[in-house]
Design a protein around this motif. Structure first.
Motif, PDB file in Angstrom:
ATOM      1  N   TYR A  67      -0.904  -6.756 -11.563  1.00  0.00           N
ATOM      2  CA  TYR A  67      -1.413  -6.124 -12.775  1.00  0.00           C
ATOM      3  C   TYR A  67      -0.900  -6.839 -14.017  1.00  0.00           C
ATOM      4  O   TYR A  67       0.282  -7.142 -14.130  1.00  0.00           O
ATOM      5  CB  TYR A  67      -0.962  -4.665 -12.786  1.00  0.00           C
ATOM      6  CG  TYR A  67      -1.384  -3.900 -13.998  1.00  0.00           C
ATOM      7  CD1 TYR A  67      -2.731  -3.769 -14.310  1.00  0.00           C
ATOM      8  CD2 TYR A  67      -0.451  -3.313 -14.828  1.00  0.00           C
ATOM      9  CE1 TYR A  67      -3.131  -3.062 -15.426  1.00  0.00           C
ATOM     10  CE2 TYR A  67      -0.839  -2.605 -15.948  1.00  0.00           C
ATOM     11  CZ  TYR A  67      -2.181  -2.478 -16.245  1.00  0.00           C
ATOM     12  OH  TYR A  67      -2.570  -1.785 -17.343  1.00  0.00           O
ATOM     13  N   SER A  68      -1.799  -7.124 -14.952  1.00  0.00           N
ATOM     14  CA  SER A  68      -1.439  -7.859 -16.154  1.00  0.00           C
ATOM     15  C   SER A  68      -0.940  -6.965 -17.270  1.00  0.00           C
ATOM     16  O   SER A  68      -0.423  -7.437 -18.261  1.00  0.00           O
ATOM     17  CB  SER A  68      -2.667  -8.620 -16.680  1.00  0.00           C
ATOM     18  OG  SER A  68      -3.585  -7.706 -17.264  1.00  0.00           O
ATOM     19  N   GLY A  69      -1.111  -5.640 -17.133  1.00  0.00           N
ATOM     20  CA  GLY A  69      -0.718  -4.720 -18.171  1.00  0.00           C
ATOM     21  C   GLY A  69      -1.812  -4.473 -19.179  1.00  0.00           C
ATOM     22  O   GLY A  69      -1.636  -3.706 -20.114  1.00  0.00           O
ATOM     23  N   GLN A  70      -2.973  -5.109 -19.024  1.00  0.00           N
ATOM     24  CA  GLN A  70      -4.080  -4.905 -19.948  1.00  0.00           C
ATOM     25  C   GLN A  70      -5.339  -4.448 -19.219  1.00  0.00           C
ATOM     26  O   GLN A  70      -6.447  -4.700 -19.650  1.00  0.00           O
ATOM     27  CB  GLN A  70      -4.360  -6.195 -20.738  1.00  0.00           C
ATOM     28  CG  GLN A  70      -3.204  -6.578 -21.652  1.00  0.00           C
ATOM     29  CD  GLN A  70      -3.517  -7.774 -22.516  1.00  0.00           C
ATOM     30  OE1 GLN A  70      -4.459  -8.502 -22.246  1.00  0.00           O
ATOM     31  NE2 GLN A  70      -2.752  -7.973 -23.558  1.00  0.00           N
ATOM     32  N   GLY A  71      -5.146  -3.797 -18.080  1.00  0.00           N
ATOM     33  CA  GLY A  71      -6.270  -3.233 -17.352  1.00  0.00           C
ATOM     34  C   GLY A  71      -7.075  -4.258 -16.587  1.00  0.00           C
ATOM     35  O   GLY A  71      -8.181  -3.992 -16.183  1.00  0.00           O
TER      36      GLY A  71
ATOM     37  N   VAL B 162     -10.065   4.725  -9.550  1.00  0.00           N
ATOM     38  CA  VAL B 162     -10.568   3.443 -10.045  1.00  0.00           C
ATOM     39  C   VAL B 162      -9.668   2.968 -11.185  1.00  0.00           C
ATOM     40  O   VAL B 162      -9.290   3.755 -12.063  1.00  0.00           O
ATOM     41  CB  VAL B 162     -12.026   3.565 -10.535  1.00  0.00           C
ATOM     42  CG1 VAL B 162     -12.539   2.222 -11.048  1.00  0.00           C
ATOM     43  CG2 VAL B 162     -12.923   4.076  -9.408  1.00  0.00           C
ATOM     44  N   ASP B 163      -9.315   1.670 -11.150  1.00  0.00           N
ATOM     45  CA  ASP B 163      -8.440   1.077 -12.167  1.00  0.00           C
ATOM     46  C   ASP B 163      -7.114   1.823 -12.265  1.00  0.00           C
ATOM     47  O   ASP B 163      -6.630   2.150 -13.349  1.00  0.00           O
ATOM     48  CB  ASP B 163      -9.117   1.057 -13.542  1.00  0.00           C
ATOM     49  CG  ASP B 163     -10.322   0.121 -13.586  1.00  0.00           C
ATOM     50  OD1 ASP B 163     -10.331  -0.847 -12.809  1.00  0.00           O
ATOM     51  OD2 ASP B 163     -11.240   0.369 -14.385  1.00  0.00           O
ATOM     52  N   ILE B 164      -6.511   2.053 -11.126  1.00  0.00           N
ATOM     53  CA  ILE B 164      -5.272   2.812 -11.076  1.00  0.00           C
ATOM     54  C   ILE B 164      -4.077   1.846 -11.114  1.00  0.00           C
ATOM     55  O   ILE B 164      -3.940   0.981 -10.251  1.00  0.00           O
ATOM     56  CB  ILE B 164      -5.204   3.675  -9.801  1.00  0.00           C
ATOM     57  CG1 ILE B 164      -6.451   4.559  -9.682  1.00  0.00           C
ATOM     58  CG2 ILE B 164      -3.926   4.505  -9.792  1.00  0.00           C
ATOM     59  CD1 ILE B 164      -6.655   5.521 -10.818  1.00  0.00           C
ATOM     60  N   VAL B 165      -3.219   1.992 -12.116  1.00  0.00           N
ATOM     61  CA  VAL B 165      -2.001   1.185 -12.214  1.00  0.00           C
ATOM     62  C   VAL B 165      -0.962   1.797 -11.283  1.00  0.00           C
ATOM     63  O   VAL B 165      -0.678   2.993 -11.351  1.00  0.00           O
ATOM     64  CB  VAL B 165      -1.475   1.147 -13.657  1.00  0.00           C
ATOM     65  CG1 VAL B 165      -0.184   0.337 -13.728  1.00  0.00           C
ATOM     66  CG2 VAL B 165      -2.524   0.545 -14.581  1.00  0.00           C
TER      67      VAL B 165
ATOM     68  N   HIS C 117       0.806  -1.220   0.000  1.00  0.00           N
ATOM     69  CA  HIS C 117       0.000   0.000   0.000  1.00  0.00           C
ATOM     70  C   HIS C 117       0.840   1.272   0.000  1.00  0.00           C
ATOM     71  O   HIS C 117       0.639   2.176  -0.825  1.00  0.00           O
ATOM     72  CB  HIS C 117      -0.949  -0.018   1.202  1.00  0.00           C
ATOM     73  CG  HIS C 117      -2.058   0.974   1.108  1.00  0.00           C
ATOM     74  ND1 HIS C 117      -1.974   2.245   1.634  1.00  0.00           N
ATOM     75  CD2 HIS C 117      -3.283   0.902   0.546  1.00  0.00           C
ATOM     76  CE1 HIS C 117      -3.102   2.896   1.419  1.00  0.00           C
ATOM     77  NE2 HIS C 117      -3.915   2.107   0.754  1.00  0.00           N
ATOM     78  N   GLY C 118       1.777   1.372   0.918  1.00  0.00           N
ATOM     79  CA  GLY C 118       2.573   2.589   1.017  1.00  0.00           C
ATOM     80  C   GLY C 118       3.383   2.867  -0.235  1.00  0.00           C
ATOM     81  O   GLY C 118       3.506   4.024  -0.669  1.00  0.00           O
ATOM     82  N   THR C 119       3.936   1.805  -0.842  1.00  0.00           N
ATOM     83  CA  THR C 119       4.705   1.971  -2.074  1.00  0.00           C
ATOM     84  C   THR C 119       3.811   2.481  -3.195  1.00  0.00           C
ATOM     85  O   THR C 119       4.207   3.353  -3.984  1.00  0.00           O
ATOM     86  CB  THR C 119       5.359   0.642  -2.477  1.00  0.00           C
ATOM     87  OG1 THR C 119       6.174   0.162  -1.400  1.00  0.00           O
ATOM     88  CG2 THR C 119       6.211   0.802  -3.729  1.00  0.00           C
ATOM     89  N   SER C 120       2.592   1.949  -3.273  1.00  0.00           N
ATOM     90  CA  SER C 120       1.682   2.379  -4.340  1.00  0.00           C
ATOM     91  C   SER C 120       1.302   3.843  -4.170  1.00  0.00           C
ATOM     92  O   SER C 120       1.225   4.587  -5.161  1.00  0.00           O
ATOM     93  CB  SER C 120       0.430   1.497  -4.345  1.00  0.00           C
ATOM     94  OG  SER C 120      -0.387   1.728  -3.211  1.00  0.00           O
TER      95      SER C 120
ATOM     96  N   ILE D 221      -2.815  -3.124  -9.721  1.00  0.00           N
ATOM     97  CA  ILE D 221      -3.934  -2.253 -10.064  1.00  0.00           C
ATOM     98  C   ILE D 221      -4.837  -2.159  -8.836  1.00  0.00           C
ATOM     99  O   ILE D 221      -5.067  -3.149  -8.148  1.00  0.00           O
ATOM    100  CB  ILE D 221      -4.703  -2.781 -11.302  1.00  0.00           C
ATOM    101  CG1 ILE D 221      -5.761  -1.793 -11.755  1.00  0.00           C
ATOM    102  CG2 ILE D 221      -5.322  -4.145 -11.040  1.00  0.00           C
ATOM    103  CD1 ILE D 221      -6.325  -2.087 -13.126  1.00  0.00           C
ATOM    104  N   GLY D 222      -5.296  -0.957  -8.532  1.00  0.00           N
ATOM    105  CA  GLY D 222      -6.083  -0.786  -7.327  1.00  0.00           C
ATOM    106  C   GLY D 222      -7.172   0.249  -7.482  1.00  0.00           C
ATOM    107  O   GLY D 222      -7.146   1.087  -8.383  1.00  0.00           O
ATOM    108  N   ASP D 223      -8.168   0.179  -6.584  1.00  0.00           N
ATOM    109  CA  ASP D 223      -9.279   1.124  -6.513  1.00  0.00           C
ATOM    110  C   ASP D 223      -9.347   1.689  -5.103  1.00  0.00           C
ATOM    111  O   ASP D 223      -9.022   0.987  -4.142  1.00  0.00           O
ATOM    112  CB  ASP D 223     -10.622   0.433  -6.799  1.00  0.00           C
ATOM    113  CG  ASP D 223     -10.679  -0.260  -8.146  1.00  0.00           C
ATOM    114  OD1 ASP D 223     -11.419  -1.249  -8.243  1.00  0.00           O
ATOM    115  OD2 ASP D 223      -9.995   0.178  -9.076  1.00  0.00           O
ATOM    116  N   GLY D 224      -9.830   2.911  -4.973  1.00  0.00           N
ATOM    117  CA  GLY D 224     -10.126   3.397  -3.638  1.00  0.00           C
ATOM    118  C   GLY D 224      -9.838   4.868  -3.429  1.00  0.00           C
ATOM    119  O   GLY D 224      -9.197   5.537  -4.241  1.00  0.00           O
TER     120      GLY D 224
END
Length: 433
Positions: free
Chosen positions: A404-408, A214-217, A77-80, A227-230
Motif C-alpha cells: 500500500y502506497s498510503g494514497q489509495g 473494496v480498497d481496504i487498507v 492474509h491471516g494478519t490482514s 490494500i485488498g479487496d474481497g
C-alpha cells in the motif's frame, strides 16, 4: 494501475486510507463497545503477532501441524484479517485500527502438516479455547453438507454458542463457497464505498449480510501495510462487529447476535420493498452503530442461522422488516393452520365426503413424506468421487494483497518505508489459499 514513483506513506496517510473508519463512525461506535473480553478465532494462514498494530492482542493459538504457523504466517492474509477485526494502531494515531480494538485474536492455522485442510479440527479447537466468534475468510467449492466432519464442527460451535462468520467467495459465481454455504454459518458478501456489490463477490441464498470489502487498507506481515479487496475483508468486518455485540450484550446467544446484525442493516435502494434475503446483499449492508444501539427484541435463540441452531424463524421476509420494521410474518415459518371445516365452530358439520377427502389427502401426504425422506437419506449417504480433496477443489482465491502506497493505490512489491522487504514463501499445498 502500478506506479514506481510512489512516495513513502506517512503514518497519517495509512490511517486516512481507512475509509471504513469514517463510514462506520468508529469514534461513536467505540463509545458503546470496543469488544472487551471477546476472543475471535481467525482460522487462516497465521497471524503476525509482532505487528505493531496487533502487539498484545494476539493469543498463542494453534497449528494442527505442529509447525508454529499460527504465529509464523505463510502469507499476509491471516494478519490482514486479524487487523480488520482487532488492530489497535500504535503511537499517536499511527497504523491501522480494527472494529474491535479491545478484542483478542486466537490465530489458528488452516492446514495440517501434509497440506490438507484441518478446518473441522480447527473449529472445535477454537470453541474449546474460548472463542465466541470464528472468522472463516476462506473457501472451496464443496457442497453444503458434503463433508460430515465440517457439518459436525459447525454443529459443535452452535451447541456451544459460538458464532461462525464465513466468506461468500470471490469468483463471481451464483453459488456460495464452503464453509459459508453450511447451515449455521453467517455468510458475508462485499460492497464498495458506494454500497454497490463488489463484482467478484459470489451470490446465493446463503448470503445473510454484506459489508465493506473494496480498497481496504490492512495490516500485513512484517509490520507492513497493504490494500485488498474481497469477501475475506468483508467477513472480517462482520466478525469485528459480532465481537462488539458480544461484549455489549453478553446475554445474547450467537443466533441473537446474528439477528441483531441483520435486523439493523442499511437496506440499499434496490432492495426497498423487495423480498429478502437477497442473493447478493442478504438482508442488507452492515450498519454498525445501529446494531449496537437499536432497541429491538432479542428474538429466538437461533436467530437467522438455522442449521445446527434450529429452524430459521427470523428476521422477517421483507426488506422493511429486515431494517427493523414490525408486523411481518417471520421468514421460514409456516402460516397458522386454519380449521378444517372453514367455519367458526368446531361442531359445525363436516360432511362424510369432505372427511374422506381429508383422510385420503393425509395418506397421500404420508406417502410423499416417506419418499422424500428416503431420497434425502440416499443423497446424504452418497460418497464423494475418489481423489476429491477435503472441502472441495483447488482454492479459488485472489493473490496476496499488494503493498500500500498510503494514497489509495497499489504499488509494486517493495519495502514499505524503511522496513525490509517481506519474505517470499513457497505455495502451500492445501485446499485454502
Amino acid at each position: 494501475m502500478l506506479f514506481s514513483g510512489a512516495p513513502v506513506a506517512s503514518a497519517d496517510q495509512v490511517r486516512d486510507g481507512q475509509w471504513v473508519n469514517s463510514y462506520f463512525n468508529l469514534d461513536k461506535v467505540w463509545a458503546v463497545s470496543k469488544g472487551d473480553g471477546v476472543i475471535v478465532a481467525v482460522i487462516d494462514s497465521g497471524v503476525d503477532a509482532s505487528h505493531p498494530d496487533l502487539a498484545g492482542s494476539v493469543l498463542p493459538g494453534y497449528d494442527p501441524g505442529g509447525q508454529g504457523l499460527n504465529t509464523n504466517p505463510t502469507d499476509d492474509h491471516g494478519t490482514s484479517i486479524a487487523g480488520i477485526i482487532a488492530a489497535h494502531g500504535h503511537g499517536s494515531g499511527d497504523g491501522v485500527v480494527g472494529l474491535a480494538p479491545s478484542a483478542k485474536i486466537l490465530p489458528i492455522y488452516k492446514g495440517k502438516a501434509d497440506g490438507t485442510s484441518a478446518l473441522p479440527e480447527d473449529i472445535k479447537w477454537a470453541v474449546d479455547h474460548g472463542a465466541k466468534v470464528i472468522n472463516l475468510s476462506l473457501g472451496s467449492d464443496a457442497k453444503a453438507g458434503s463433508r460430515s466432519a465440517l457439518t459436525e464442527a459447525v454443529a459443535y460451535a452452535a451447541k456451544n454458542d459460538v458464532l461462525i462468520v464465513g466468506a461468500a467467495g470471490n469468483e463471481s459465481l451464483k453459488t456460495v463457497d464452503s464453509p459459508g454455504n453450511e447451515p449455521g454459518v453467517l455468510a458475508v458478501s462485499a460492497v464498495d464505498k458506494s454500497g454497490a456489490i463488489w463484482p467478484r463477490a459470489n451470490s446465493g441464498p446463503e448470503v445473510k449480510i454484506a459489508a465493506p470489502g473494496v480498497d481496504i487498507v490492512i495490516a500485513c506481515a512484517g509490520g507492513k501495510y497493504c490494500i485488498g479487496d474481497g469477501t475475506s475483508e468483508a467477513t472480517a468486518y462482520v466478525s469485528g462487529a459480532a465481537a462488539l455485540l458480544r461484549a455489549k450484550y453478553p446475554e445474547l446467544t450467537a443466533g441473537q447476535v446474528a439477528s441483531r446484525l441483520v435486523k439493523t442493516v442499511q437496506v440499499p435502494a434496490s432492495l426497498q420493498g423487495a423480498k429478502v434475503p437477497d442473493s447478493r446483499y442478504g438482508y442488507g449492508i452492515l450498519a454498525l452503530y445501529e446494531a449496537l444501539t437499536k432497541d429491538i427484541p432479542a428474538g429466538p435463540p437461533q436467530g437467522p442461522l438455522g442449521g445446527a441452531f434450529g429452524a430459521t424463524s427470523e428476521p422477517s421476509s421483507t426488506s422493511s422488516a429486515a431494517a427493523g420494521g414490525a408486523g411481518a410474518s417471520p421468514a421460514g415459518t409456516l402460516p397458522p393452520l386454519h380449521s378444517v371445516s372453514g367455519g367458526s365452530s368446531a361442531s359445525s358439520g363436516v360432511g362424510t365426503g369432505a372427511l374422506v377427502a381429508v383422510v385420503g389427502g393425509a395418506v397421500v401426504l404420508v406417502v410423499v413424506i416417506v419418499i422424500v425422506v428416503a431420497a434425502s437419506r440416499r443423497r446424504a449417504a452418497s460418497v464423494p468421487p475418489p481423489g476429491h480433496p477435503p472441502y472441495g477443489a483447488a482454492p479459488r482465491w485472489p493473490p496476496a494483497p499488494q503493498q500500500y502506497s498510503g494514497q489509495g493505490q497499489p504499488m509494486p512489491p517493495q519495502p514499505y518505508g524503511n522496513q525490509a522487504a517481506p519474505p517470499q514463501y513457497p505455495p502451500q499445498q492445501n485446499p485454502y489459499n
